[in-house]
Design an enzyme around this catalytic site. Structure first.
Site, PDB file in Angstrom:
ATOM      1  N   GLY A 162     -72.889  28.058   1.461  1.00 29.84           N
ATOM      2  CA  GLY A 162     -71.398  27.210   1.027  1.00 29.84           C
ATOM      3  C   GLY A 162     -70.458  28.078   0.390  1.00 29.84           C
ATOM      4  O   GLY A 162     -69.475  29.395   0.108  1.00 29.84           O
ATOM      5  N   CYS A 163     -70.623  27.955  -0.852  1.00 25.26           N
ATOM      6  CA  CYS A 163     -69.301  27.888  -1.515  1.00 25.26           C
ATOM      7  C   CYS A 163     -70.082  29.414  -2.470  1.00 25.26           C
ATOM      8  O   CYS A 163     -69.148  30.338  -2.795  1.00 25.26           O
ATOM      9  CB  CYS A 163     -69.639  27.328  -3.073  1.00 25.26           C
ATOM     10  SG  CYS A 163     -69.274  25.861  -2.649  1.00 25.26           S
ATOM     11  N   GLY A 164     -71.705  29.792  -2.597  1.00 22.04           N
ATOM     12  CA  GLY A 164     -71.624  31.045  -2.737  1.00 22.04           C
ATOM     13  C   GLY A 164     -72.770  31.771  -1.403  1.00 22.04           C
ATOM     14  O   GLY A 164     -73.852  32.298  -1.109  1.00 22.04           O
ATOM     15  N   LEU A 222     -73.657  27.554  -6.210  1.00 27.31           N
ATOM     16  CA  LEU A 222     -72.782  28.729  -6.342  1.00 27.31           C
ATOM     17  C   LEU A 222     -72.869  29.478  -7.315  1.00 27.31           C
ATOM     18  O   LEU A 222     -73.955  30.219  -7.824  1.00 27.31           O
ATOM     19  CB  LEU A 222     -72.303  27.593  -7.225  1.00 27.31           C
ATOM     20  CG  LEU A 222     -71.895  26.159  -7.175  1.00 27.31           C
ATOM     21  CD1 LEU A 222     -71.480  25.535  -8.103  1.00 27.31           C
ATOM     22  CD2 LEU A 222     -71.226  25.680  -5.996  1.00 27.31           C
ATOM     23  N   ARG A 268     -64.288  23.177   0.962  1.00 24.29           N
ATOM     24  CA  ARG A 268     -64.062  22.897   0.036  1.00 24.29           C
ATOM     25  C   ARG A 268     -63.144  21.326   0.190  1.00 24.29           C
ATOM     26  O   ARG A 268     -61.811  21.619   0.223  1.00 24.29           O
ATOM     27  CB  ARG A 268     -64.462  23.031  -1.549  1.00 24.29           C
ATOM     28  CG  ARG A 268     -65.862  24.059  -1.908  1.00 24.29           C
ATOM     29  CD  ARG A 268     -66.462  23.448  -2.606  1.00 24.29           C
ATOM     30  NE  ARG A 268     -66.255  24.821  -3.845  1.00 24.29           N
ATOM     31  CZ  ARG A 268     -66.396  24.663  -5.317  1.00 24.29           C
ATOM     32  NH1 ARG A 268     -66.788  23.490  -5.732  1.00 24.29           N
ATOM     33  NH2 ARG A 268     -66.113  25.825  -5.231  1.00 24.29           N
TER      34      ARG A 268
END
Lengths: 270, 270
Positions: free
Chosen positions: A110-112, B48, B113
């Protein structure tokens, strides 16, 4: 492929500007931002925030970077609904994403994005980029200069990142997006959809180099990555392990070569 | 709370620098990057990529921004394993995330997000930020100046974003991360864990303002957001709808006010 006309990437607004002389109203060009939902074989996969252009390239580049499609032959149909912010991609084998795999995959990515590749096993399975291509410092500086002058939307808005695929002499394709990752995915998606060869080529990005960017490049076997910005330690380690020449901090008359510097050849001294 | 000693945020490497005078080896300070996995009630939630510091603030700020915890009272235990890159958070009610909800939630919130808030219904349910606080242009310029001088890691590496919570006169807390979103989440996490009030305060970020950043700020009822960079059209619309004063493009003697400019009051003319 069905394409709807997309709205443009910038709009104009009036803002209050305050200076020593007081308050005034000025017109400013700003970057547009839209949510884009990617539906893969009728399953909602992800919502990206992006600039409203080349949504098909973005969706295909994203699916490729995430390992969900391997090439153009995997794609059965792509429908872009720019107004509603949806790209539907159907694949040839029409697989249903296993909930558990998808769950893990998307979460860790996702974010990474690409974080799933960090395990040693995965990295060991990745092959090194083998291209023997070389580039001179003069060519790097010239490409970087052309790249910087190319970004009209950045000049207008100061709010987008850009990316380009080049040979050692000139820019072949160029794109922009509010997202650093999206700009690179748009380039990769265009390469897949239009059969553009990447293996002996150079990618330039305006953004900082973090590990996800490096893994995207490696995934298309691109041997040389150039940025005006700087890399993190993890991206340097990955670039070295994967055989990619990483060039950063490019200025008017200076470059830093972080890894695999055998691809830099002496140019003509001036 | 158990904390392990974390490694530092920068490291030094030797790179090849090529200039008109030829090639030399120089030492450069670079930002470190690590994958951090957040485990919520023993379920793997997300990985993350971040700077290796204040991982507890980052995890708590992330969980708050995603709506998975509401306040400090929701947190039963936090264990930070900096070496393995894991933060475990257990909540008081020890809920198991419903697979379907989690699936949807994290997917739509992955790269974009907060995207789950874009539906009209969700936005209608959000209350406006009501704070009557005001700030002068002189205070905005002074805070921005102090903010810029504060970032030691940026000065050394050029590879991180920073964020700060301020009152109208000075910086209260400050943090940095390779990720623009992470830097803001670290600030919000510190506020939650250390009971720092945010409702009459100002947040400064070094990054461009996109919609996710705006929604994070709104979620803590922060009335004023300042950036040297520029906002997208979507973040301007959200700021206006949510009653947030959005100030951008701050330069040495100039600011742009994009929304809710009634919070800007005349200062002393010099």
């Amino acid at each position: 492929m069905e394409l709807e006309v997309l709205e443009k990437e910038v709009s104009k607004i009036t803002v209050s500007r305050i200076t020593d002389e007081g308050k005034s109203s000025v017109e400013q060009t700003i970057a547009r931002e839209m949510p884009l939902t990617i539906m893969l074989n009728n399953q909602e996969l992800v919502t990206l925030l992006c600039s409203p252009s080349d949504l098909n390239y973005l969706a295909i580049g994203f699916l490729f970077s995430e390992g969900l499609i391997r090439n153009k032959a995997d794609i059965k149909k792509t429908i872009v609904d720019g107004k509603r912010g949806i790209v539907r991609v159907d694949t040839e084998n029409n697989f249903e994403l296993d909930a558990d795999i998808l769950f893990k995959r998307i979460i860790t990515s996702g974010c990474g994005r690409g974080a799933s590749f960090y395990s040693t096993v995965d990295l060991q399975n990745r092959t090194k980029v083998k291209s023997q291509i070389k580039i001179t410092p003069q060519d790097i500086l010239a490409l970087s200069h052309e790249f910087q002058n190319r970004s009209q939307i950045y000049k207008e808005t100061r709010c987008v990142h850009s990316a380009a695929l080049c040979d050692t002499k000139s820019i072949l394709i160029f794109n922009e997006d509010i997202g650093r990752h999206n700009a690179v995915d748009k380039i990769l998606g265009e390469c897949i959809l239009n059969d553009i060869w990447t293996e002996e080529r150079v990618l330039i990005t305006s953004g900082r180099i973090t590990s996800e960017i490096l893994l995207k490049i490696a995934h298309r076997n691109i041997p040389i990555l150039i940025s005006r910005s700087v890399p993190t330690d993890l991206s340097i380690k990955l670039a070295n392990d994967l055989g990619i020449t990483l060039i950063g901090f490019v200025r008017a008359r200076r470059i830093n070569v972080y890894t695999q510097d055998w691809r830099i050849e002496d140019g003509d001294k001036q």
